[in-house]
Design a protein around this motif. Structure first.
Motif, short mmCIF file in Angstrom:
data_model
loop_
_atom_site.label_atom_id
_atom_site.label_comp_id
_atom_site.label_asym_id
_atom_site.label_seq_id
_atom_site.Cartn_x
_atom_site.Cartn_y
_atom_site.Cartn_z
N LYS A 1 -29.38 2.98 -11.67
CA LYS A 1 -28.31 3.27 -10.72
C LYS A 1 -28.17 4.76 -10.43
N VAL A 2 -28.57 5.60 -11.38
CA VAL A 2 -28.37 7.03 -11.18
C VAL A 2 -29.69 7.75 -10.89
N VAL B 1 -28.99 1.13 -17.03
CA VAL B 1 -28.13 1.33 -15.86
C VAL B 1 -28.27 2.76 -15.34
N ALA C 1 -22.47 3.96 -19.04
CA ALA C 1 -23.72 3.37 -18.57
C ALA C 1 -24.75 3.29 -19.70
N PRO D 1 -32.28 6.23 -7.52
CA PRO D 1 -32.01 6.67 -6.15
C PRO D 1 -32.38 8.13 -5.92
N LEU D 2 -32.30 8.93 -6.98
CA LEU D 2 -32.62 10.35 -6.82
C LEU D 2 -34.12 10.59 -6.90
N HIS E 1 -25.90 10.70 -4.79
CA HIS E 1 -26.20 9.69 -3.79
C HIS E 1 -25.05 8.71 -3.59
N MET E 2 -23.93 8.93 -4.31
CA MET E 2 -22.81 8.01 -4.17
C MET E 2 -21.65 8.71 -3.46
N ALA F 1 -21.50 17.52 -12.02
CA ALA F 1 -22.40 16.39 -12.27
C ALA F 1 -21.95 15.13 -11.55
N LEU F 2 -21.55 15.28 -10.30
CA LEU F 2 -21.25 14.09 -9.49
C LEU F 2 -22.57 13.40 -9.17
N TYR F 3 -22.50 12.08 -8.97
CA TYR F 3 -23.72 11.37 -8.58
C TYR F 3 -23.98 11.68 -7.11
N ARG G 1 -13.07 11.12 -11.42
CA ARG G 1 -14.01 10.22 -12.08
C ARG G 1 -13.67 10.10 -13.57
N LEU H 1 -18.54 -0.43 -14.37
CA LEU H 1 -19.30 -0.66 -15.60
C LEU H 1 -18.41 -1.27 -16.67
N LEU I 1 -25.92 15.12 -15.50
CA LEU I 1 -25.84 13.89 -14.71
C LEU I 1 -25.97 12.68 -15.63
N PHE J 1 -17.56 4.14 -10.35
CA PHE J 1 -18.74 3.81 -11.18
C PHE J 1 -18.35 3.35 -12.59
N ALA K 1 -23.07 9.86 -16.81
CA ALA K 1 -23.27 8.41 -16.78
C ALA K 1 -22.96 7.80 -18.15
#
Ligand SMILES: Nc1ncnc2c1ncn2[C@@H]1O[C@H](COP(=O)(O)OP(=O)(O)OP(=O)(O)O)[C@@H](O)[C@H]1O
Ligand SMILES: [Mg+2]
Lengths: 374, 280
Positions: B187-188, B183, B179, B191-192, A89-90, A85-87, A146, A102, B170, A98, B174
């Motif tokens: 932020k997550v 957020v 988050a 973008p997707l 787009h980052m 579950a990595l982001y 992370r 926060l 995902l 991240f 967060a």
């Protein structure tokens, strides 16, 4: 001081009870592994600790503070997910940063922490890459990075190695063990792979259908399983189970009548009473096969050669297989008949409810229960 | 062998013929509008299929009309506002409908879909009353409100579908990172969801840009009109003359931004979709 305490924790989804009265104490810095068959509630229990599911009733304490209603970061936990579950787009850097951002850390602290984390996990070279440009093992390390960047008191892992191939799994397993050594934080790790459980754990928690079967060190679980379930779950190949009648014997422990073997006496403290139906459990390495000339005994139906050892499979009259672990190369061949015996000090006995019969008290302590009996 | 080859050639020819017919069918009206707009008014009724003179007088006529310029400005304001509001509300609604488990979620989805089935005319008089009550008559606000009502259902549906495809872990990652839902969303997820947002935003923009009935009904003065109405109301020197040249020029002017937008976003949409197809 207890790092983490669960007190009669329950979880219901609608009307299905998924976690049933689970209590345990986990010390600071301990490495705890949850094992159990699929669907037994390992992930759910981990998610309750993480704060991703709400506890139906019961208490969860971290450092003696009740945390039932706190969010995951407030509890001070970090978590590594099965699918990473990595982001997507980052970059690796941003993935690790991240949570720190926060937490309103200033820029310099964030940068320092990210680089330090990356150094520990050997991700320095990869900081600018996107997750899709990483191999499975690297993604795994980023996910761990992370989770640990915020320096949580407790790190949770949900089957983190199940997406890796066998070689990488062994390597990453070692890395996790070393990481635990180095960070000294409490780790709770879910797996259904018992090799992972045995090698990593300080203590293993065996779960079955939402309740705790046994908590203990790998050695305790292997040598003194508290129930037939644990005995069958821990150890590979599985422990052999044979239905026997047993009777308490005040002098020597208990007598069991074993079909095709005969009568044996085990040093176990079976509660007094008439003969009862029990299950005898013997690990494959404690079965002693002897070639039989006269044609009696059991037939070897298969021999598995594994290089360092060999497994013999014998078929019983009722069709069940018995497994015996021997040295390789083994002197036995398929089709041969053998008689079996076992070492009574390593035998286990389980009553009708599947509870293990405890070992007999040591000789010095023996008069005491006798006195109580008479 | 040759028969098979012949068949293949015939199939290919047939395919391209079909494509040609479709393209002609779709493009020809617009092409003819361009051709007409570039003719001086004296040649207007001579049928010709090629641009044989470059005369921009029609464009000059149209662009020198202050009402037309005001109409373009109104259209831009209305369409952009509708896109922004629809995306903002759509995204938050999609988060709730796609991510939060609550009772009656399916019912809400069905109601949202049901709303989009009403024909515009059916709600026209009711909506008129609403707009009068809210004091939005003859202002861009009234159009923004009514267009948003009609673009929201499909925005919500498309975004919800995309939102559901994002893995649960995902969001949980967060949450563990600390988050808040907002957020996580911005932020997550955002973008997707970019390809989906580009698609729905574009559709909302086109719908708002081209809408005629509400625009005609809810506005009164020239200064508040949007482009489709303004074009329809372009009038010639007398009651009996329709100024086709300027009308065509105006049509081309307002179609070009749409074409440009589609071309820009189409690439993004395609690249976004293929990037999402490979598991990250
Ligand atoms: N959100 C939910 N709603 C209803 N039931 C659930 C939910 N999550 C889990 N369960 C049920 O709870 C039980 C335990 O699930 P859990 O995911 O904890 O199992 P597990 O031990 O992690 O299994 P595995 O090894 O397959 O991952 C399962 O029977 C599952 O169907
Ligand atoms: Mg699980």
């Amino acid at each position: 001081m207890a790092g983490l305490t669960l007190e009669r924790v329950n979880k219901r989804f609608g009307s299905t009870q998924v976690i049933d009265d689970v209590s345990m104490q986990i010390d600071n810095g301990e490495f705890i592994v949850f094992v159990g068959p699929s669907g037994c509630g390992k992930s759910t229990l981990l998610r309750l600790i993480a704060g991703l599911e709400s506890i139906t009733h019961g208490d969860l304490m971290i450092d003696d503070q009740r945390v039932n209603n706190l969010t995951p970061p407030e509890r001070g936990i970090g978590m590594v997910f099965q699918s990473y579950a990595l982001y997507p787009h980052m970059s690796v850097y941003d993935n690790i940063a991240f949570g720190l951002k926060l937490a309103k850390q200033d820029k310099q602290t964030v940068d320092e922490r990210v680089r330090q984390t990356a150094r520990i996990l050997q991700l320095d070279e990869l900081l600018e890459r996107l997750p899709k440009a990483l191999s499975g093992g690297q993604r795994q390390r980023v996910a761990i990075g992370r989770a640990m960047a915020r320096e949580p008191k407790i790190l949770l892992f949900d089957e983190p190695l199940s997406n890796l191939d066998a070689a990488l799994r062994v390597q990453t397993r070692n890395e996790i063990a070393r990481l635990h050594e180095r960070l000294g934080s409490t780790m709770i790790y879910v797996t259904h792979d018992q090799v992972e459980a045995m090698t990593l754990a300080d203590r293993i928690v065996v779960l079955n259908a939402g309740h705790v079967e046994q908590i203990g060190t790998p050695r305790e679980l292997y040598e003194r399983p508290a129930s037939r379930f644990v005995a069958g779950f821990i150890g590979s190949p599985k422990m052999n189970f044979i239905q026997v009648t047993a009777e308490a014997d005040a002098e020597q422990g208990c007598r069991v009548e074993i079909p095709a073997v005969g009568q044996r006496t085990l040093p176990l403290a079976l509660s007094a009473g008439g003969p009862s139906e029990t299950t005898l459990g013997v690990r494959p390495e404690h079965l002693i096969p002897t070639a039989s000339e006269s044609g009696e005994g059991l037939e070897i139906v298969n021999v598995e050669y594994l290089g360092s050892e060999a497994y013999l499979y014998m078929e019983r009259d009722d069709g069940e297989l018995l497994v015996c672990r021997t040295q390789a190369p083994s002197p036995f061949r398929r089709g041969q008949r053998v008689t079996l015996d076992f070492d009574p000090t390593h035998a286990h006995l389980f009553d009708r409810d599947g509870r293990a019969v405890p070992p007999r008290a040591r000789r010095e302590a023996r008069p005491e229960p006798q006195g109580a009996d008479s | 062998m040759t028969l098979r080859r012949l068949k293949a050639i015939a199939l290919k020819t047939g395919f391209w013929l079909l494509v040609a017919v479709l393209v002609l069918y779709a493009i020809f009206p617009f092409y003819y509008a361009i051709v007409t707009s570039l003719k001086p008014s004296s040649q207007l009724f001579e049928v010709s299929y090629w641009v044989d003179s470059l005369d921009f007088s029609n464009y000059v006529t149209v662009l020198s009309q202050p009402t037309f310029l005001a109409a373009i400005r109104n259209s831009v304001v209305v369409a952009l506002s509708v896109v922004l509001i629809a995306l903002l509300l759509g995204l938050t609604a999609a988060w709730a409908l796609g991510r939060v488990r609550f009772r009656g979620r399916t019912t809400v989805m069905m109601i949202v879909l049901g709303v989009s089935m009403f024909p515009q005319v059916a709600v026209l008089s009711g909506l008129f009353e609403v707009i009068r009550t809210l004091d939005l008559y003859n202002s861009p606000g009234g159009l923004i409100l009514s267009y948003t009502i009609f673009t929201l259902p499909f925005t919500v549906w498309i975004l919800t579908t995309f939102m559901r495809q994002l893995p649960d872990e995902l969001e949980e990652a967060a949450i563990v990172d600390g988050a808040s839902p907002w957020v996580t969303l911005t932020k997550v997820f955002m973008p997707l969801l970019w390809p989906a947002m580009a698609t729905t935003g574009l559709l909302a923009f086109i719908a708002a840009w081209n809408e005629f009935l509400f625009a005609l009904t809810f506005t009164l003065t020239d200064s508040q009109r949007t482009v489709p109405v303004a074009i329809a109301l372009i009038s010639g020197g007398s009651q009996y003359e329709l100024p086709w040249g300027p009308i065509m020029a105006a049509s081309v002017i307002v179609t070009v931004p749409l074409v440009v937008l589609v071309v820009i976003f189409q690439r993004r949409i395609v690249s976004g979709l293929t990037a999402g197809a490979v598991k990250g």
